[in-house]
Design a protein around this motif. Sequence first.
Motif, mmCIF file in Angstrom:
data_model
loop_
_atom_site.group_PDB
_atom_site.id
_atom_site.type_symbol
_atom_site.label_atom_id
_atom_site.label_comp_id
_atom_site.label_asym_id
_atom_site.label_seq_id
_atom_site.Cartn_x
_atom_site.Cartn_y
_atom_site.Cartn_z
ATOM 1 N N ARG A 208 15.527 5.675 12.485
ATOM 2 C CA ARG A 208 14.105 5.767 12.130
ATOM 3 C C ARG A 208 13.949 6.551 10.835
ATOM 4 N N ASN A 210 12.038 9.471 8.794
ATOM 5 C CA ASN A 210 11.475 10.748 9.246
ATOM 6 C C ASN A 210 11.232 11.649 8.055
ATOM 7 N N SER A 211 10.067 12.297 8.080
ATOM 8 C CA SER A 211 9.751 13.322 7.071
ATOM 9 C C SER A 211 9.810 14.663 7.762
ATOM 10 N N HIS A 233 11.840 13.299 2.747
ATOM 11 C CA HIS A 233 11.627 12.080 3.531
ATOM 12 C C HIS A 233 12.952 11.354 3.653
ATOM 13 N N ALA A 239 7.604 7.541 0.747
ATOM 14 C CA ALA A 239 6.564 7.762 1.733
ATOM 15 C C ALA A 239 5.534 8.726 1.175
ATOM 16 N N VAL A 241 3.035 11.676 2.436
ATOM 17 C CA VAL A 241 2.916 12.574 3.585
ATOM 18 C C VAL A 241 1.823 13.591 3.279
ATOM 19 N N SER A 291 2.012 15.144 8.342
ATOM 20 C CA SER A 291 1.391 14.077 9.122
ATOM 21 C C SER A 291 2.383 13.541 10.161
ATOM 22 N N GLU A 292 1.841 12.936 11.195
ATOM 23 C CA GLU A 292 2.634 12.537 12.361
ATOM 24 C C GLU A 292 3.658 11.464 12.012
ATOM 25 N N ASP A 293 4.796 11.610 12.659
ATOM 26 C CA ASP A 293 5.805 10.542 12.609
ATOM 27 C C ASP A 293 6.555 10.565 13.943
ATOM 28 N N ASP A 294 7.707 9.883 13.968
ATOM 29 C CA ASP A 294 8.417 9.730 15.243
ATOM 30 C C ASP A 294 9.012 11.025 15.753
ATOM 31 N N ASN A 299 8.041 18.904 11.932
ATOM 32 C CA ASN A 299 6.844 18.709 11.105
ATOM 33 C C ASN A 299 5.944 19.933 11.080
#
Lengths: 597, 290
Positions: A208, A210-211, A233, A239, A241, A291-294, A299
């Motif tokens: 995946r 991911n930041s 990132h 991306a 963010v 901001s939201e990610d997996d 974060n």
Amino acid sequence: MPFLTFPLALMALSSLPVLAGIYWLRNRYRRQVVSSLCLWEHANPAREGGRRIEKLQIPLLFLLELLILALLALGATGPRASTTSTHVPLTVVLDDSYSMLAGDAMSARTLGSDALTEELHRGRYSLRFILAGPLPQTLGASVHRASEALRQLEGWTCRSATANLDAAIALAAELGGAQGRILVVSDAPPPFEIPSGSLQWWAFGRARANSAFVGAARNDEAGPSRCMFEVVHMGEKPAEVRLTVQTSTTPEGGTEPVTFAQATLQLEPGRPTQHFMEIPSGTGPIVASLSEDDLMEDNRVLLLPSPPRTVGVKLAVTDEASRQLLTRTFEAMEGVDTTADFPDLLVTDQAQVERGPTTWTLRLVRDDPAVPYLGPFVVDRAHPLGEGLGLEGVIWAAAGPEEETTEQLAGRPVVTAGNVVLVSDDSPTTRQHDLRVRLRAELSTLTRSPAWPVFFWNLVQWRRASLPGVETLNLRTGDEARITLAMGTTQAQLQTPAGEPRPLPAGDEHLRIPLPLPGLYTLQTDKGLYSFAANVLHADESDLGAAKAGKWGQWSASPQYQREYRSILWAFAAAALGLLVLHAFLVARAGGKGVRA
Amino acid sequence: MDEPLRQAVRQGRLAGSRYALSQPARVPMGMIGSQLGHRSGTSVEFREHREYQPGDDIRRIDWHAFARTDRLHVKLFREEVNPHLDLLLDGSRSMALADTAKARAAAALSAALASASLNSGYSHDVWITRQGCQPLTNGRQDPLHWEGLTFDHEESVDRAVAHTPPRLRSQSIRVLVSDLLWPGDPMAVLQPLAGNAAMLALVQVLARSDAEPPPRGSVRLVDSETGERRDLFIDAAEQQRYRTALADHLESWNQAAARVGAVMRTFIAEDLLGHWDLKPLVEAEVLKLH
């Protein structure tokens, strides 16, 4: 027992519909119109199938043939029966790193837990869990019941910064012994070739983007406070963010979160981006989030304010020139209070002075006569005073080596010229240092060299670090917080982000506290309150590009497995043969009498 | 009447042209009026008057009596045997068994008998079982003029005879053309047919598939007349049982025919149309060579 992986079994299975088709075709009725059925009054009606559904009529021969084929198909799968009634020792190594939480409901942790639950209900194991964090640790004693194992599995929280799987596997091998099996549950494939036999590796990860925060710092010492956030990132495409910075208390003392700043960061894949910002002085803890990610574990960062700790200095120097020099030296430094009543550092040129139980002393020894030393000087770089101290070209005037009246400097030499100790460090107690500096300032160029402010900066920094408090307030998970307790501390209680306070031994001057979880830690003592924070700042762990799902290794290849299970193919073959004989008998009997079986 | 049947009738008509009906053994007869009988006939010897009935020969009307009485009377003379053929044809569906020559054989055989009758100088009537026994259209004429010959009724001969018996002429030669394949007492048909008959002949027409059991295997038998179905597995034993049942059935008809003084002969339809061998009927003295 595996079924669909055996080609022979598949072939045998495929013959079952063929057999059914043959019987269906064979039992089809051809239609014939006759003049009258009056001549068929005495005919025997057909007993197989028919148009009317009276009851399901299945020929015995058909059943026998089906059974024979089914037995052969099952036999082709290589069935085995357990030869032992005892539980099989199994050690499960659980990857405890936070990357296992990526994907929320479909995270590797969730999927791995489900797979484990299924396996535990299927087999009979003597089970033990090992959490693979920075250091391996067991989750509890070995258990035999699936329910007990599942209860232990609740301790698998995946909050560690890293997972040392090699060490955990080694521990598992040691605990399980030669007959034990090892199962590794992770989110990435094995980094080595799995040896056939006792080890299986199950991975439930998925690559995946991911930041994540990979760095964060805060400086409150001089002027306005400054923060630095380093974000990267990890993905294939750039991306965008959103960075949000909030504080839980306002400088005015409020408790509502206040959004300080928001910024949109344009991130290139794999390239860390640093973002700086100033915050008003006196701002309390701040929280920065992406901001939201997996994977949300990386974060968020918490940065506590780190106000400068002032070192109280008192000058008890009789020599006017030295006193003025030292006064200028200390006043030029920030974080030094020369008016403190209870100084942390007492600078004197007298042999005997009164001081507090934790006061350090720096005594200037004015040798008379004195000789100038041109070097070479030997500096103990390992000592805090010697860090960055350069004495090339310096003239240092002190007593000569042959002088019988030279006071011997006690303690550890820090700076020497030949066999003459120019600076020494004597520590009569753990909380005290008696420093000696042999110097005739007016005969030396030391006071006019860069070494002079460096020496005193080192001194003040060293003294500041030794004051009660947390050495570094904002740390990374997996690090250790180093805390100097105030003198006389007898009680200490630690509150972790997990929420459960626990007492700590407070007899020593220093405490080293591991930081496995991200969040705020608080150490409450009878002498004060110390707070420090741990943040998830691990680029390697936040990179989810290598995550993958799969299973590697087979226990069945091990000699131990062969001993635990024996083949029962003979039973299936014997049953098929018996049914075949019965089939032949029925066919022969049916052929003689014209009656279908 | 479809073309195959019409063709079969023509064939039978042609085949029958070589034959004539034999004189019945019970009542010797020659040409018209050659034999005096005990009943009213057509000889020149006057016997009595009777009231006119439709169908009577109008040449026999006594006009003198009419002038006297204003009522029609006919003169009856001493009986002469007036040879006549009453042909009763089974019109049930079993006679048109699918994929067999049975219908054509029955039609052709009927036409052959009618042709033989014409060669003998006899009159003839053709009756067909169809909701009772009904006269065939143009049945009294040359077979080439017959119309409406179909085998599509589900009523068996015994029920048709019981429902509406044919108006058979006294002392006629009566021939029943049928497959005789229905359950029940043969006497229910033979007795009405044999009563006051100069001769009764049963001509059974069977398809080869009637005479032989089906091949082995699973078979769904369907009754051509009732539509009833029966699923059977035919093996050697079942085939033998069928042959036995058929033989028993034919034997029961033979015995019943013997009781009423009838003759019975069986033809296989495919063989009849192939060879036109009517020798069995010659041997039974139903036909003679013309």
